[in-house]
Scaffold this motif. Structure first.
Motif, PDB file in Angstrom:
ATOM      1  N   GLY A  36       1.164  -1.720   0.003  1.00  0.00           N
ATOM      2  CA  GLY A  36       0.261  -0.079   0.078  1.00  0.00           C
ATOM      3  C   GLY A  36       0.676   1.183   0.100  1.00  0.00           C
ATOM      4  N   ASP A  37       1.678   1.324  -0.021  1.00  0.00           N
ATOM      5  CA  ASP A  37       2.730   2.330  -0.046  1.00  0.00           C
ATOM      6  C   ASP A  37       3.423   2.184  -2.136  1.00  0.00           C
ATOM      7  OD1 ASP A  37       4.783   4.721   0.747  1.00  0.00           O
ATOM      8  OD2 ASP A  37       5.859   3.580   1.459  1.00  0.00           O
ATOM      9  N   SER A  38       2.707   2.595  -2.856  1.00  0.00           N
ATOM     10  CA  SER A  38       3.264   2.867  -4.030  1.00  0.00           C
ATOM     11  C   SER A  38       3.336   4.146  -4.784  1.00  0.00           C
ATOM     12  CB  SER A  38       2.451   2.205  -4.751  1.00  0.00           C
ATOM     13  OG  SER A  38       0.665   2.988  -5.256  1.00  0.00           O
ATOM     14  N   THR A  39       4.477   4.479  -5.060  1.00  0.00           N
ATOM     15  CA  THR A  39       5.247   5.818  -5.894  1.00  0.00           C
ATOM     16  C   THR A  39       4.976   5.877  -7.358  1.00  0.00           C
ATOM     17  OG1 THR A  39       7.655   6.188  -4.730  1.00  0.00           O
ATOM     18  CG2 THR A  39       6.044   6.608  -3.544  1.00  0.00           C
ATOM     19  N   THR A  40       5.525   6.593  -8.477  1.00  0.00           N
ATOM     20  CA  THR A  40       5.675   6.138  -9.542  1.00  0.00           C
ATOM     21  C   THR A  40       7.562   5.516  -9.212  1.00  0.00           C
ATOM     22  OG1 THR A  40       4.518   7.770 -10.321  1.00  0.00           O
ATOM     23  CG2 THR A  40       6.565   7.229 -11.838  1.00  0.00           C
ATOM     24  N   GLU A  41       8.195   5.825  -8.530  1.00  0.00           N
ATOM     25  CA  GLU A  41       9.357   5.699  -8.260  1.00  0.00           C
ATOM     26  C   GLU A  41      10.192   4.118  -7.996  1.00  0.00           C
ATOM     27  OE1 GLU A  41      13.750   6.127  -6.443  1.00  0.00           O
ATOM     28  OE2 GLU A  41      11.530   7.979  -5.663  1.00  0.00           O
ATOM     29  N   LYS A  42       9.027   3.945  -7.436  1.00  0.00           N
ATOM     30  CA  LYS A  42       8.948   2.320  -7.165  1.00  0.00           C
ATOM     31  C   LYS A  42       8.021   1.624  -8.030  1.00  0.00           C
ATOM     32  CE  LYS A  42       8.388   3.308  -1.737  1.00  0.00           C
ATOM     33  NZ  LYS A  42       7.447   2.621  -0.902  1.00  0.00           N
ATOM     34  N   LEU A  43       6.602   1.713  -8.636  1.00  0.00           N
ATOM     35  CA  LEU A  43       6.544   1.461  -9.717  1.00  0.00           C
ATOM     36  C   LEU A  43       7.228   0.584 -11.093  1.00  0.00           C
ATOM     37  CD1 LEU A  43       2.991   3.077  -9.274  1.00  0.00           C
ATOM     38  CD2 LEU A  43       3.359   0.030  -9.007  1.00  0.00           C
TER      39      LEU A  43
ATOM     40  N   THR B 292      -3.696   8.585  -1.742  1.00  0.00           N
ATOM     41  CA  THR B 292      -3.473   9.460  -0.309  1.00  0.00           C
ATOM     42  C   THR B 292      -2.113   9.548   0.041  1.00  0.00           C
ATOM     43  OG1 THR B 292      -4.334   9.733   1.809  1.00  0.00           O
ATOM     44  CG2 THR B 292      -4.017   7.533   0.981  1.00  0.00           C
ATOM     45  N   ASP B 293      -2.405  11.266   0.238  1.00  0.00           N
ATOM     46  CA  ASP B 293      -0.868  10.947   0.868  1.00  0.00           C
ATOM     47  C   ASP B 293      -0.361  10.471   1.774  1.00  0.00           C
ATOM     48  OD1 ASP B 293      -0.217  12.361  -1.084  1.00  0.00           O
ATOM     49  OD2 ASP B 293      -0.713  14.366  -0.540  1.00  0.00           O
ATOM     50  N   THR B 294      -1.263  10.084   3.089  1.00  0.00           N
ATOM     51  CA  THR B 294      -1.238   9.705   4.419  1.00  0.00           C
ATOM     52  C   THR B 294      -1.861   8.579   4.494  1.00  0.00           C
ATOM     53  OG1 THR B 294      -3.349  11.096   5.007  1.00  0.00           O
ATOM     54  CG2 THR B 294      -1.559  12.014   5.002  1.00  0.00           C
ATOM     55  N   ASN B 295      -3.176   8.413   5.534  1.00  0.00           N
ATOM     56  CA  ASN B 295      -3.958   7.208   5.463  1.00  0.00           C
ATOM     57  C   ASN B 295      -4.277   6.499   4.942  1.00  0.00           C
ATOM     58  OD1 ASN B 295      -4.965   4.876   7.430  1.00  0.00           O
ATOM     59  ND2 ASN B 295      -5.245   6.012   9.145  1.00  0.00           N
ATOM     60  N   TRP B 296      -3.973   5.556   4.156  1.00  0.00           N
ATOM     61  CA  TRP B 296      -4.848   4.720   3.065  1.00  0.00           C
ATOM     62  C   TRP B 296      -6.204   3.726   3.713  1.00  0.00           C
ATOM     63  CZ3 TRP B 296      -6.062   0.059   2.944  1.00  0.00           C
ATOM     64  CH2 TRP B 296      -5.428  -0.884   3.629  1.00  0.00           C
ATOM     65  N   TRP B 297      -5.899   3.255   4.779  1.00  0.00           N
ATOM     66  CA  TRP B 297      -7.471   2.917   5.451  1.00  0.00           C
ATOM     67  C   TRP B 297      -8.148   3.859   6.255  1.00  0.00           C
ATOM     68  CZ3 TRP B 297      -7.898  -2.459   6.488  1.00  0.00           C
ATOM     69  CH2 TRP B 297      -9.395  -2.508   7.252  1.00  0.00           C
TER      70      TRP B 297
ATOM     71  N   PRO C 294      -6.021  10.454  -7.528  1.00  0.00           N
ATOM     72  CA  PRO C 294      -4.902   9.854  -7.057  1.00  0.00           C
ATOM     73  C   PRO C 294      -4.519  10.500  -6.264  1.00  0.00           C
ATOM     74  CG  PRO C 294      -5.275   9.884  -9.375  1.00  0.00           C
ATOM     75  CD  PRO C 294      -6.492  10.768  -8.789  1.00  0.00           C
ATOM     76  N   SER C 295      -2.960  10.883  -5.178  1.00  0.00           N
ATOM     77  CA  SER C 295      -2.468  11.460  -4.544  1.00  0.00           C
ATOM     78  C   SER C 295      -1.182  11.863  -5.603  1.00  0.00           C
ATOM     79  CB  SER C 295      -1.472  10.401  -3.640  1.00  0.00           C
ATOM     80  OG  SER C 295      -0.727  11.251  -3.454  1.00  0.00           O
ATOM     81  N   ALA C 296      -1.047  13.237  -5.522  1.00  0.00           N
ATOM     82  CA  ALA C 296      -0.515  14.145  -6.002  1.00  0.00           C
ATOM     83  C   ALA C 296       1.607  13.771  -6.460  1.00  0.00           C
ATOM     84  CB  ALA C 296      -0.236  15.915  -6.645  1.00  0.00           C
TER      85      ALA C 296
ATOM     86  N   THR D 187     -17.163   1.305   0.924  1.00  0.00           N
ATOM     87  CA  THR D 187     -17.136   2.116   2.884  1.00  0.00           C
ATOM     88  C   THR D 187     -16.561   4.085   2.469  1.00  0.00           C
ATOM     89  OG1 THR D 187     -15.179   1.767   2.288  1.00  0.00           O
ATOM     90  CG2 THR D 187     -17.000  -0.008   3.850  1.00  0.00           C
ATOM     91  N   VAL D 188     -16.826   4.457   3.077  1.00  0.00           N
ATOM     92  CA  VAL D 188     -16.204   5.938   3.346  1.00  0.00           C
ATOM     93  C   VAL D 188     -14.998   6.271   4.463  1.00  0.00           C
ATOM     94  CG1 VAL D 188     -16.464   7.950   3.159  1.00  0.00           C
ATOM     95  CG2 VAL D 188     -17.592   6.894   1.866  1.00  0.00           C
ATOM     96  N   GLY D 189     -14.173   6.423   4.423  1.00  0.00           N
ATOM     97  CA  GLY D 189     -13.554   6.857   5.204  1.00  0.00           C
ATOM     98  C   GLY D 189     -13.803   8.118   6.560  1.00  0.00           C
ATOM     99  N   PHE D 190     -12.767   7.949   7.408  1.00  0.00           N
ATOM    100  CA  PHE D 190     -13.061   9.443   8.731  1.00  0.00           C
ATOM    101  C   PHE D 190     -12.375  10.239   7.888  1.00  0.00           C
ATOM    102  CE2 PHE D 190     -14.257   7.099  12.404  1.00  0.00           C
ATOM    103  CZ  PHE D 190     -15.301   6.508  12.046  1.00  0.00           C
ATOM    104  N   ASP D 191     -11.092   9.985   6.952  1.00  0.00           N
ATOM    105  CA  ASP D 191     -10.479  10.803   6.830  1.00  0.00           C
ATOM    106  C   ASP D 191     -10.670  11.220   5.281  1.00  0.00           C
ATOM    107  OD1 ASP D 191      -8.930  11.281   9.167  1.00  0.00           O
ATOM    108  OD2 ASP D 191      -7.475   9.538   8.650  1.00  0.00           O
ATOM    109  N   CYS D 192     -11.675  11.166   4.466  1.00  0.00           N
ATOM    110  CA  CYS D 192     -12.026  10.830   3.010  1.00  0.00           C
ATOM    111  C   CYS D 192     -12.365  12.426   2.950  1.00  0.00           C
ATOM    112  CB  CYS D 192     -13.680  10.391   3.205  1.00  0.00           C
ATOM    113  SG  CYS D 192     -13.629  10.640   0.986  1.00  0.00           S
ATOM    114  N   PRO D 193     -11.428  13.366   1.807  1.00  0.00           N
ATOM    115  CA  PRO D 193     -11.335  14.411   1.873  1.00  0.00           C
ATOM    116  C   PRO D 193     -12.575  15.059   1.552  1.00  0.00           C
ATOM    117  CG  PRO D 193      -9.920  13.889   0.579  1.00  0.00           C
ATOM    118  CD  PRO D 193     -10.383  12.966   0.772  1.00  0.00           C
ATOM    119  N   ASN D 194     -13.787  14.453   1.117  1.00  0.00           N
ATOM    120  CA  ASN D 194     -14.859  14.690   0.829  1.00  0.00           C
ATOM    121  C   ASN D 194     -16.193  14.549   1.969  1.00  0.00           C
ATOM    122  OD1 ASN D 194     -16.665  16.275  -1.016  1.00  0.00           O
ATOM    123  ND2 ASN D 194     -17.352  14.360  -1.903  1.00  0.00           N
TER     124      ASN D 194
END
Length: 538
Positions: A161-168, A191-196, A204-206, A235-242
């Motif tokens: 769950g910690d993918s980035t373009t560089e790692k991919l 997300t940039d923080t808590n994926w859960w 997508p995370s910029a 589901t929708v998470g507590f930290d969902c931006p919306n």
């Protein structure tokens, strides 16, 4: 545990299993088996519901059926009484076990949860064979179960769950080189923080993907693979931006309060607005990002149901479950070639309400490849082999036998490749690549193969276990030696005694061997413990 004749007048003893909530297989599969050892008749059943269910085996009695005259259920077709006979009940949610009841208005109707029963003259394994045939008949026709594509997913024992373009990018290169046909970017891409707790907006995370997630997705296609993304649409998470803009009417509610579990709110798919939202997300995945594969996860249990617009909590859950299935049907009508993997924290929703729609099922999130072997060898009891995705996740620098077992775990079912392929030494990588090459040669047989187990259904503590598929003109058998003596002798089942030859299939250069004796016994020689091989009988 058994049903013993204690009182001739009545019996209140029952054997039962049940499930409560929206994880239909969180503890038990919605299945059971009743075998008459005297007559040889076996009854194997499955309950096809993606939520609460219940089955019961017990003895019929005069307490249940007070008089023969007044209760036709006490009479068989030949006029004999059935009091004192064994019966079984198969059900979806019930009032006592799952707080379900429904009041029907005049002119209204209710359709109960579907069930299926396989009846054979023979034991459990023969009943599984017939259930496998049935499961193939009720499944949505789709290209995925014809082709059996090889999927790479970056989660398990890999990026977690910690993918980035560089790692991919190096992983994409390695997966393509290994022969994978789909590449799925797992959780965290949004997300940039808590994926859960951040699930719900699905943008997508910029930070993770400078220049956009379109860059690695485009690279996946350039490498000849079809891209995929992870979603958890229910589901929708507590930290969902919306989160502040989502109407409260979208959520489950009990005792006047919104239901939550593990920092997430379950969505109620009876609400047309929820279905519209979910469809818009799929539209964006397919049309904007160019995704051809979705790993649809479901990591929470919504519990007993919702009180909103329902006769009971269980009624609310059942109607939500059915609304979700209807929504899923609409998505497959809209995008018939889209592959949507059924995943619920691994295999927490492995039922044929879901699997009559989905072409592929995540079997487990087990991280130990030894334990995963026992799971892989048993899974065909629960679903067809071509729907069963098994992780293969070799670790860089490990014993090559670990890589071999990881591949054997998956090669008789559906390969769900993972692990840091880009950093594997050449000898390990070649074992992965060869395993995928062999898989592509045998997968046309797998999709029609019927399961068998020469050593019985595996247990985690078994020193050896086996899993086989009988096909038109041959059979394949995977063999695992976890501990114990290096030679396993086991009789061939009658239907396999027509085969006179056996040869290794994977790994192809193995010195381990198998041979068939004149008395229809097959012997396997595996020199080392924690090893696995695939053989072909012909």
């Amino acid at each position: 545990m058994g049903l013993n004749p204690i009182n001739l007048a009545q019996s209140t003893k029952r054997i039962y299993e049940q499930n409560l909530g929206s994880w239909s297989t969180q503890e038990f599969l919605p299945m059971g088996c009743l075998e008459n050892e005297e007559t040889g008749a076996t009854f194997l059943w499955q309950i096809e519901n993606n939520g609460s269910w219940y089955w019961e085996v017990a003895e019929s009695s005069e307490l249940m059926f007070p008089t023969v005259k007044d209760h036709n259920l006490m009479i068989t077709n030949d006029g004999n009484e059935i009091s004192g006979e064994i019966y079984f009940v198969l059900s979806g949610p019930t009032e006592w076990e799952s707080q379900w009841h429904k009041s029907l208005k005049p002119g209204k109707s209710f359709i109960t949860v579907p069930t299926a029963v396989s009846v054979v003259n023979g034991g459990f394994e023969k009943a599984v064979v017939e259930m496998t045939k049935y499961r193939r008949k009720i499944r949505r026709p789709n290209k995925d179960n014809e082709k059996l594509a090889v999927i790479f997913n970056d989660y398990m024992n890999c990026l977690f769950g910690d993918s980035t373009t560089e790692k991919l990018l190096p992983l994409i290169d390695a997966a393509a080189d290994a022969g994978c046909e789909y590449f799925c970017i797992d959780c965290g891409w949004y997300t940039d923080t808590n994926w859960w707790a951040g699930v719900g907006e699905w943008k997508p995370s910029a930070q993770r993907y400078p220049g956009g997630i379109e860059k690695p997705i485009k690279y996946i296609r350039e490498k000849g693979m079809i891209p995929g993304l992870w979603l958890e649409i229910e589901t929708v998470g507590f930290d969902c931006p919306n989160i502040d803009n989502i109407p409260k009417s979208w959520f489950f509610r009990r005792h006047g309060k919104i239901v939550s579990d593990q920092c997430r709110y379950p969505l109620d798919f009876r609400n047309p607005e929820v279905q519209d939202y979910a469809t818009s997300v799929i539209d964006r995945m397919v049309n904007e990002y160019g995704v051809g594969y979705i790993k649809m996860d479901y990591n929470i249990n919504s519990g007993i149901g919702t009180e909103v617009d329902s006769d009971s909590l269980g009624d609310g859950l059942l109607e939500h479950n059915r609304a979700y299935l209807a929504w899923l049907d609409s998505i497959f009508v809209k995008y018939p070639d889209l592959i949507i993997e059924n995943c619920g924290s691994g295999g927490m929703r492995m039922d044929y309400a879901m699997l009559s729609r989905h072409s592929i099922q995540s079997s487990s999130d087990q991280t130990d490849y030894i334990k995963n072997a026992a799971i892989a060898a048993s899974c065909a009891t629960a679903l067809t082999p071509e729907q069963c995705a098994i992780w293969s996740y070799p670790l860089s620098g490990a014993d090559p036998e670990e890589t071999t077992m990881n591949m054997v775990n998956a090669m008789m079912l559906r390969i769900h490749q993972s692990g840091h392929l880009a950093t594997l030494p050449a000898n390990q990588f070649n074992l992965v690549k060869n395993g995928i090459e062999v898989y592509k040669m045998i997968r046309n047989d797998i999709k029609e193969g019927l399961p068998f187990w020469l050593t019985g259904i595996p247990k985690f503590e078994d020193p050896w276990f086996t899993f086989g598929l009988e096909c038109d003109n041959c059979a394949y058998i995977a063999v695992w030696r976890i501990s114990g003596e290096k030679i396993l002798n086991v009789p061939l089942k009658e239907e396999l005694q027509k085969y006179q030859h056996v040869e290794p299939v994977y790994p192809q250069n193995t010195l381990d061997c198998a041979y068939i004796n004149e008395n229809h016994t097959i012997s396997f020689l595996l020199e080392e413990t924690k090893t696995a091989r695939i053989f072909k009988l012909y």
